[in-house]
Design an enzyme around this catalytic site. Structure first.
Site, short mmCIF file in Angstrom:
data_model
loop_
_atom_site.label_atom_id
_atom_site.label_comp_id
_atom_site.label_asym_id
_atom_site.label_seq_id
_atom_site.Cartn_x
_atom_site.Cartn_y
_atom_site.Cartn_z
N ILE A 99 0.88 -0.98 -0.05
CA ILE A 99 0.01 0.00 -0.05
C ILE A 99 0.83 1.33 0.03
O ILE A 99 0.25 2.34 -0.06
CB ILE A 99 -1.04 -0.02 1.21
CG1 ILE A 99 -0.14 0.13 2.63
CG2 ILE A 99 -1.97 -1.22 1.27
CD1 ILE A 99 -1.18 -0.04 3.97
N GLY A 100 2.24 1.19 0.07
CA GLY A 100 2.96 2.29 0.07
C GLY A 100 4.42 2.20 0.13
O GLY A 100 4.72 0.98 0.66
N GLY A 106 8.29 4.14 0.87
CA GLY A 106 9.05 5.49 1.23
C GLY A 106 10.55 5.39 1.54
O GLY A 106 10.99 4.47 1.07
N GLY A 107 11.20 6.38 2.35
CA GLY A 107 12.64 6.40 2.11
C GLY A 107 13.05 5.30 2.92
O GLY A 107 14.19 4.67 2.49
N MET A 108 12.60 4.74 4.07
CA MET A 108 13.36 3.62 5.06
C MET A 108 12.62 2.47 4.69
O MET A 108 13.12 1.43 4.88
CB MET A 108 13.31 4.06 6.47
CG MET A 108 14.29 5.09 6.88
SD MET A 108 14.51 5.04 8.69
CE MET A 108 12.69 5.53 9.14
N VAL A 147 5.39 -0.64 2.88
CA VAL A 147 4.25 -0.83 3.88
C VAL A 147 3.30 -1.76 3.12
O VAL A 147 2.87 -1.51 1.97
CB VAL A 147 3.69 0.39 4.28
CG1 VAL A 147 2.53 0.16 5.26
CG2 VAL A 147 4.47 1.68 5.05
N LYS A 150 5.10 -2.66 8.13
CA LYS A 150 6.28 -1.79 7.70
C LYS A 150 7.56 -2.62 7.72
O LYS A 150 7.97 -2.93 8.87
CB LYS A 150 6.30 -0.35 8.59
CG LYS A 150 7.27 0.56 7.93
CD LYS A 150 7.33 1.82 8.91
CE LYS A 150 6.08 2.70 8.55
NZ LYS A 150 6.18 3.87 8.98
N ASP A 168 10.00 14.53 14.26
CA ASP A 168 9.80 14.34 12.89
C ASP A 168 8.36 14.62 12.74
O ASP A 168 7.63 13.97 11.96
CB ASP A 168 10.13 13.34 12.00
CG ASP A 168 10.29 13.43 10.51
OD1 ASP A 168 10.36 14.73 10.30
OD2 ASP A 168 10.06 12.30 9.84
#
Length: 715
Positions: A18-19, A21-23, A26, A41, A135
């Protein structure tokens, strides 16, 4: 390598991605033990191979798992399986606050304050557990479909800042506090500053500081005056303006000192938006806007230069495997390029300045180290203690003599290597492991360290652990560049256990080993796990799933075909949210990435389901009337059949007694048709034919029918 359909942790079935990112990536998954959907994640490979980061990541994720609050995306579980490090979190259906702001341009002050209150309550729960987010930004705040506001990624930011992770992983400099921009100590009040910037963006639709580079934006946070949100939206109430400006003071001492204090003012602003009740703390020297020092400027530029270098190396392929990340992450830090940042900050003169600053830093570092060594040697000659290794900062190349925090070296001899490294990480120390053969110490146990127990060393120093490889240490062979089958045969023949991971690669052919851990040449004990990363070849082009919800079946089919996808099974269901004929379900979520030609199952609404009303028949059936049956003889038998509108036979009988009582219950129709059939008989007769003979004409029997409408009543 995570694959759709695989099971991790013996309970989580991976359903779809579903997604990303940088690290991390997901995935939506199903927990079969608790029968619920969750978000998993998974750390990307480049971070999973960083032992220091993984250790810190575990500690912070486990701490975050202790947080349970309605305004926090709760962490359920943390685990590791075959080199895959993952966090199991609450699955929240919704959009990020960043997307919500972009969709609405800007929010009303009431909506912005209401969201800020919920975010503050989540942050307060974390602060009460001594967890600082570090963050806070709209990308890390999710608004669920039912309007709940939730903060995500608690604890992960701290793990990342403890290691050499580039800022495209860490998030946007647009929301960072001045103390974070300087690289200094950050605490709860840093979260308050970032929340103030987030409120500014909700109210105005823009961030207060912008620039062409991360360095330029960081400097503005440090030395430029914070603009008032009323400059961009004059109708913002004065109380809300004062709250935002107090949150965004340069000096932490001039901000709100705790989340409850901020929450109280936010609630007050909803009731009295134009009153002047916000108490400004006394100004101090730290709070005034000041010019950034040369040292701080050099430090910021060195960090930016490091980030540029890291990205350039990574893009040129120095990493053996590259996992692609082209999608947006709902639960991950979103790409900062959306905010206008540029990580390729490399004008020629600026690079020259950066190189000169780094060179000057190295020279200063060498001088400081020489002086420090001389001092320690002098101390060692007096008390006989050995010198401790001092590690310079990996990013800046400097060894700071100011505000250095020291920790005592713990006794980790005879500990398992993993336990020893975790203990050192908790103290803020880095660690390396060298193995040597030993006939006395079991394999994987620490024999000694290069720092004596009790020695005080600066946080961030690197400690070398010398561990046992067992009595028969075996050198790890090089198996990259050959097929997995050949590598497996070689390793198992030498007594190693083999773990297999898979990843796409643009440079390594499918089926070929692209990376191995431990690396070739080191000596380890027999039976040690060797993780092989096997190439899947070039990743096939994927397409993004469009949003079919609310479209007609025909329009949805066209939309899917234009996205190079197909419509699979179509079913029709009752649905109160979508009008009849509109798509109310799609098997792949909008925004997920799938292979071309994937079939998407859809459900089409039949509208809201009608209430389950039942009817009863309590009829008194009278005999046929003259108008219905002129030739009916009273007292004759009549056959009756009552059929409901849905085809159900309610009554079927023959009677000559009228009126007849018909009673029936639980009918689904509101009425029916009664058919009545009777018999008409004519008597025989006698006549004479043309020859004078007597002829008998027999009687006849004929069946005749007519119908009546019977209405039922609701039960």
């Amino acid at each position: 390598m995570i694959k759709i359909g695989m099971m991790i942790g013996d309970r989580y079935e991976i359903l779809e991605k579903i997604g990303t990112g940088g690290m991390s990536d997901v995935y939506k998954a199903k927990c079969h033990k608790l029968n619920r959907f969750v978000a998993v994640k998974v750390l990307k490979q480049e971070f999973s191979e960083n032992a220091n980061f993984v250790s810190k990541f575990r500690i912070e994720a486990q701490a975050a798992a202790g947080l349970m609050h309605p305004n926090i995306v709760n962490v359920y579980d943390v685990g590791e399986e075959n080199g895959i490090y993952y966090i199991v979190m609450e699955l929240v259906e919704g959009i990020t606050l960043k997307k919500y702001i972009e969709k609405k341009a800007r929010l009303s002050y009431k909506e912005a304050v209401s969201i800020a209150i919920q975010v503050s309550m989540g942050i307060e729960a974390a602060h009460n557990n001594h967890i600082i987010h570090r963050d806070i930004k709209p990308q890390n705040i999710i608004i669920s479909k039912d309007g709940k506001v939730k903060v995500t990624d608690f604890g992960i930011a701290k793990a990342a800042t403890s290691n050499t992770i580039t800022s495209n992983v860490m998030g946007s400099v647009h929301y960072t506090s001045p103390e974070q921009a300087r690289g200094g100590y950050s605490d709860e009040k840093s979260d308050i500053y970032s929340l103030g910037i987030t409120m500014f963006e909700m109210l105005t639709g823009r961030v207060p500081f912008n620039g062409e580079t991360t360095v330029a934006i960081a400097i503005k946070h440090i030395q430029e005056e914070m603009p008032s949100p009323k400059e961009f939206v004059p109708e913002i109430p004065s109380a809300v303006e004062s709250i935002v400006l107090k949150c965004c003071q340069k000096s932490p001492d001039r901000r709100y000192q705790s989340m409850p204090e901020l929450i109280a003012d936010l609630k007050q602003s909803l009731m009295n938006p134009d009153e002047n009740f916000v108490v400004q703390n006394e100004p101090d020297m730290e709070g005034s806007t000041r010019m950034i020092t040369d040292g701080e400027m050099a430090q910021i530029k060195r960090r930016a230069a490091y980030q540029d270098e890291y990205q350039e190396r990574y893009q040129k392929g120095e990493e053996t495997m590259r996992l692609r990340s082209d999608t947006e992450a709902m639960y991950e830090n979103e790409d900062n390029s959306d905010d206008g940042e540029d990580y390729d900050y490399n004008p020629r003169m600026e690079k020259v300045t950066t190189l000169l600053a780094v060179a000057a830093g190295v020279v200063i570092c060498i001088i400081v180290i020489i002086l420090a060594v001389n001092v320690f040697k002098g101390m060692g000659s007096e008390d006989g203690e050995s010198n401790s290794p001092i590690q310079t900062d990996e990013i800046s190349g400097e060894s700071s003599s100011e505000s250095v925090e020291y920790v005592k070296m713990p006794d980790v001899e005879k500990w398992l290597v993993e336990d020893a490294r975790n203990a050192l990480a908790e103290l803020g120390l880095k660690s390396e492991v060298d193995y040597e053969e030993s006939d006395v110490v079991d394999a994987g146990i620490v024999i000694r360290t290069n720092v004596e127990m009790g020695t005080e060393i600066p946080k961030g120093s690197t400690v070398t652990l010398i561990a046992s490889a067992g009595p028969q240490g075996v050198e790890v062979p090089a198996v990259t560049g050959i097929t997995y089958e050949e590598a497996y045969s070689t390793l198992t023949g030498m007594g190693f256990a083999v773990n297999k991971m898979e990843a796409y690669s643009d440079t390594v052919a499918a089926g070929i080993v692209a990376a191995q851990t431990p690396v070739a040449g080191g000596k380890v004990a027999k039976g040690t796990n060797v993780t092989l990363t096997v190439s899947l070849g070039v990743e096939e082009e994927k397409v993004r799933v469009p949003n079919l919800m609310g479209l007609s079946e025909m329009d949805g089919t066209v939309e899917a075909n234009e996205a190079k996808l197909e419509i699979g099974t179509v079913s029709y269901v009752y649905n109160s949210e979508y009008a009849e004929g509109l798509i109310c379900y799609q098997s792949y979520s909008h925004g997920s990435w799938v292979e071309q030609g994937t079939k998407i199952d859809i459900k089409v609404s039949k509208g809201p389901e009608t209430p389950n009303v039942t009817y009863k028949c309590n009829a008194s059936i009278s005999a046929p009337t003259v108008s219905e049956a002129p030739d009916y003889v009273s007292g004759s038998s009549v056959s009756m059949k009552l059929v409901a509108d849905d085809g159900t036979v309610v009554l079927e009988t023959t009677t000559s007694n009228f009126p007849y009582a018909a009673n029936c219950y639980g009918l689904s129709s509101s009425g029916g048709t009664l058919t009545m059939t009777y018999t008409v008989t004519t008597a025989g007769s006698t006549t004479t034919d043309e020859n004078g003979n007597e002829v008998t004409i027999p009687g006849t029997t004929e069946s005749k029918s007519f119908t009546r409408r019977i209405e039922f009543t609701a039960e």
